[in-house]
Design a protein around this motif. Structure first.
Motif, PDB file in Angstrom:
ATOM      1  N   TYR A 175      11.559   1.695  -2.781  1.00 50.60           N
ATOM      2  CA  TYR A 175      11.441   2.507  -1.575  1.00 50.60           C
ATOM      3  C   TYR A 175      12.765   3.202  -1.233  1.00 50.60           C
ATOM      4  O   TYR A 175      12.773   4.358  -0.796  1.00 50.60           O
ATOM      5  N   GLU A 188      10.624  -4.020  -4.513  1.00 50.01           N
ATOM      6  CA  GLU A 188      10.019  -3.010  -3.654  1.00 50.01           C
ATOM      7  C   GLU A 188      11.079  -2.312  -2.807  1.00 50.01           C
ATOM      8  O   GLU A 188      11.029  -1.092  -2.592  1.00 50.01           O
ATOM      9  N   LEU A 225       3.599   4.598   3.132  1.00 50.77           N
ATOM     10  CA  LEU A 225       4.687   5.386   2.558  1.00 50.77           C
ATOM     11  C   LEU A 225       4.419   6.875   2.712  1.00 50.77           C
ATOM     12  O   LEU A 225       5.306   7.647   3.097  1.00 50.77           O
ATOM     13  N   SER A 234      -3.948  -0.217  -4.007  1.00 46.70           N
ATOM     14  CA  SER A 234      -3.305   0.890  -3.311  1.00 46.70           C
ATOM     15  C   SER A 234      -4.147   1.411  -2.153  1.00 46.70           C
ATOM     16  O   SER A 234      -3.665   2.190  -1.342  1.00 46.70           O
ATOM     17  N   LEU A 293       1.225   9.064  -5.072  1.00 38.81           N
ATOM     18  CA  LEU A 293       2.415   8.240  -4.934  1.00 38.81           C
ATOM     19  C   LEU A 293       2.363   6.999  -5.810  1.00 38.81           C
ATOM     20  O   LEU A 293       3.392   6.535  -6.301  1.00 38.81           O
ATOM     21  N   ALA A 294       1.171   6.453  -6.019  1.00 36.89           N
ATOM     22  CA  ALA A 294       1.053   5.222  -6.797  1.00 36.89           C
ATOM     23  C   ALA A 294       1.475   5.432  -8.246  1.00 36.89           C
ATOM     24  O   ALA A 294       2.110   4.566  -8.854  1.00 36.89           O
ATOM     25  N   LEU A 352       4.921   2.988  -8.478  1.00 35.57           N
ATOM     26  CA  LEU A 352       4.580   1.896  -7.566  1.00 35.57           C
ATOM     27  C   LEU A 352       3.370   1.112  -8.043  1.00 35.57           C
ATOM     28  O   LEU A 352       3.295  -0.105  -7.845  1.00 35.57           O
ATOM     29  N   GLN A 396       3.379  -2.819  -8.672  1.00 32.67           N
ATOM     30  CA  GLN A 396       2.424  -3.693  -7.987  1.00 32.67           C
ATOM     31  C   GLN A 396       1.677  -4.582  -8.977  1.00 32.67           C
ATOM     32  O   GLN A 396       1.478  -5.779  -8.732  1.00 32.67           O
ATOM     33  N   ASP A 416      -4.319   9.309  -5.167  1.00 37.77           N
ATOM     34  CA  ASP A 416      -3.119   8.609  -4.712  1.00 37.77           C
ATOM     35  C   ASP A 416      -1.969   8.956  -5.653  1.00 37.77           C
ATOM     36  O   ASP A 416      -1.651   8.219  -6.590  1.00 37.77           O
ATOM     37  N   ASP A 473       0.852  -1.186   0.000  1.00 36.21           N
ATOM     38  CA  ASP A 473       0.000   0.000   0.000  1.00 36.21           C
ATOM     39  C   ASP A 473       0.884   1.231   0.000  1.00 36.21           C
ATOM     40  O   ASP A 473       2.040   1.189   0.410  1.00 36.21           O
ATOM     41  N   THR A 474       0.316   2.359  -0.454  1.00 35.36           N
ATOM     42  CA  THR A 474       1.070   3.618  -0.455  1.00 35.36           C
ATOM     43  C   THR A 474       0.731   4.495   0.743  1.00 35.36           C
ATOM     44  O   THR A 474       1.409   5.500   0.973  1.00 35.36           O
TER      45      THR A 474
END
Length: 573
Positions: free
Chosen positions: A163, A159, A136, A451, A509-510, A521, A525, A507, A132-133
């Protein structure tokens, strides 16, 4: 709690007593106490693979070594620990912090039993495992007080690489020099591993571990203790709890580890009626937490080999009784009415107790519990990496859905391995076909690659009732990484529902590219999910992948379909 005990009853007791007597007659307790590797064949196990038995005492030296770093971190205001690790490397630390640290643990964006990241305490441990974001985003809001721990026995995962790049870039944008950035990373890995060399080149702090110690037996090693200690957990108390149990594990009588191993291994063997009770439902007070997840991966990797294995389920995934399921209650207030076995022990003793029991049950099942398992987990990760390289900045090869129900794509392979006739019926038909493919002694597994905070836990009760079989669930890639061995090399009775989806609205970040990589991400994923689906189908296991084009409406529609109420709304292309 300072004592420890294991109580069992009924048919489980009969199987356990027979297995325990056999273990004693074969000299297993004495051989384990002497760390004799010949229990698993003359050359199957190296003596050093049994070093986990010494960790309650050997790891005390580690606490002294890390104490200086912990004091330095606290003096610098670094009270928020981000742990990057998938599977065994993160689950033990998370369980320790849940039990022993005031800040608690945040994993996958949610603190177990507590508020989400927005309301979580400022300190504590945040685990990033690719699921999940939200976690993060929570960590990136606290860069000024964050120390990043990257834990892996070998190289860095997809991952972990993502990260690490994200945090290094975030620290850089925060105004830190390269030297200051290096000081914000601590790498825990095996001596001589690829990650060891990489961390040294980057100038990161490094904590080295024994390369012969099995990763799934490393709860009381640096992998479990260092992140937890940095997050404020009382690691010395944890080792005291384990050390108090250790003398009893050398005995033939009053040995709770031997009894628990006899329960697990004895039940997993076929009984007089030809039924193997190789499925365990674990009950923790307050609901399943990181300890349950840690036990699940320990048994999955330790016993899931050569068509054998013990699988762990959580209560929402087990509805009603089944002849191949038995229950274990962890630290109940009294002997649990819904459990065949009740186990009392503080957390440090729990770690050592379950490790010992896994070794014993593996011996009974005729498998080497200290092998890391086959290459099935690494194969799926390598396949995902190959897909990402081939796709570059373009789309991944997701394939055409066999049906679209509202905003839910249905992906099956009716004519190929791991497929069945179910695609023509849309979402409802695919679910019915998947449930119908579950063997009479099998199970269903739900793996979510989303996410948002939607979990297979919400679908498990209804699917367990419809299938009349147990349902396991977990977020990808962490769950298949930790438990993939038993699914793919174990009894092979699983059917799999894999759920992917577009990023949740807002979202950022995704979708944001990972620094230095042509993907974000969300794409990473999805690649992980596609590789997992392919790995399962290659083994002839039935799989349905559902892709939620609209993650909000799709979750509601899917929940209705699982409950059998969405037929009137179904539109099939």
């Amino acid at each position: 709690m300072s004592g420890f005990d294991v109580l069992t009853r009924g048919d489980v007791l009969d199987s356990a007593l027979q297995a325990r007597d056999y273990l004693v007659d074969c000299g297993v307790p004495g051989a384990l106490a002497a760390k004799d590797p010949r229990l698993w064949g003359r050359r199957a196990v190296d003596h050093s693979r049994l070093g986990w038995l010494d960790l309650p005492h050997a790891s005390r030296g580690l606490l002294g070594q890390i104490d200086g770093l912990a004091r330095e971190a606290r003096y610098s205001g670094l009270d928020h620990i981000v742990l990057i690790g998938i599977g065994a490397e993160s689950l033990a630390a998370q369980a320790i912090v849940e039990a022993h640290a005031p800040g608690g643990a945040t994993a996958g964006g949610r603190a177990p039993g507590g508020p989400g990241p927005a309301g979580a305490p400022p300190g504590g441990l945040t685990v990033l495992d690719g699921s999940d974001t939200a976690a993060l985003a929570f960590a990136l809001e606290r860069l000024d007080r964050t120390l990043v721990v990257l834990a892996s026995k070998a190289g860095v995962s997809l991952e972990g690489d993502a990260y690490r790049r994200i945090f290094a870039d975030a620290f850089r944008r925060y105004g830190m020099s390269e030297r200051e950035i290096a000081g914000r990373f601590l790498v825990i890995t095996d001596h001589g591993s690829p990650l060891h060399d990489f961390a040294r080149q980057c100038g990161y702090r490094i904590g080295l571990t024994d390369p012969y110690l099995p990763g799934h037996f490393g709860a009381l090693s640096a992998y479990g203790l260092v992140p937890a200690l940095l997050a404020g957990a009382d690691a010395e108390r944890l080792l005291d709890e384990a050390a108090a149990l250790a003398p009893s594990l050398a005995q033939e009588e009053d040995n709770p580890g031997l009894l628990l191993g006899a329960i697990l291994g004895g039940c997993a063997q076929q009984g007089p009626g030809g039924v193997a009770r190789d499925k365990v439902v674990l009950r923790e007070p307050g609901g399943p937490g990181a300890l349950t997840s840690w036990i699940s991966q320990l048994l999955a990797v330790g016993t899931g080999k050569r068509g054998r294995g013990v699988m762990v389920f959580e209560p929402p995934g087990v509805q009603g009784e089944a002849p191949d399921v038995h229950g274990v209650a962890l630290n109940p207030r009294a002997a649990h009415d819904d459990a065949d076995t009740s186990l009392w022990a503080p957390l440090g003793a729990q770690f050592l107790l379950w490790e010992y029991a896994t070794a014993v049950s593996g011996w009974l099942l005729g498998v080497n519990p200290f092998e890391a398992g086959s290459t099935v987990v690494q194969e799926a990760e390598d396949d995902a990496a190959t897909m990402l390289r081939a796709a570059g900045a373009g789309p991944l090869p997701t394939g055409e859905p066999v049906a679209v129900d509202g905003d839910i794509e249905v992906h099956t392979e009716p004519l190929g391995p791991g497929g069945f006739a179910g695609g023509a019926g849309g979402l409802a038909g695919a679910l019915d076909g998947l449930l119908g493919s579950v063997p009479a002694d099998g199970y269903l597994s739900i793996v979510t690659y989303l996410s948002g905070d939607f979990s297979g836990r919400y679908l498990a009760p209804a699917l367990a009732r419809r299938a009349a079989r147990p349902v396991a669930y977990g977020p990808g890639p962490g769950y298949p990484h930790a438990n993939g061995t038993v699914h793919k090399d174990g009894p092979a009775g699983g059917a799999f529902l894999v759920i992917t989806g577009e990023p949740a609205p807002g979202d950022a970040l995704a979708a944001h590219p990972i620094p230095g990589r042509p993907y974000g991400l969300a794409k990473l994923q999805l690649a992980r999910a596609l590789a997992e689906v392919r790995a399962l189908r290659q083994r002839g296991l039935p799989v349905v992948r559902l892709h939620l084009r609209d993650p909000v409406d799709g979750v509601g529609r899917l929940t209705e379909a699982v409950r059998g109420t969405s037929g009137s709304r179904r539109t099939v292309r």
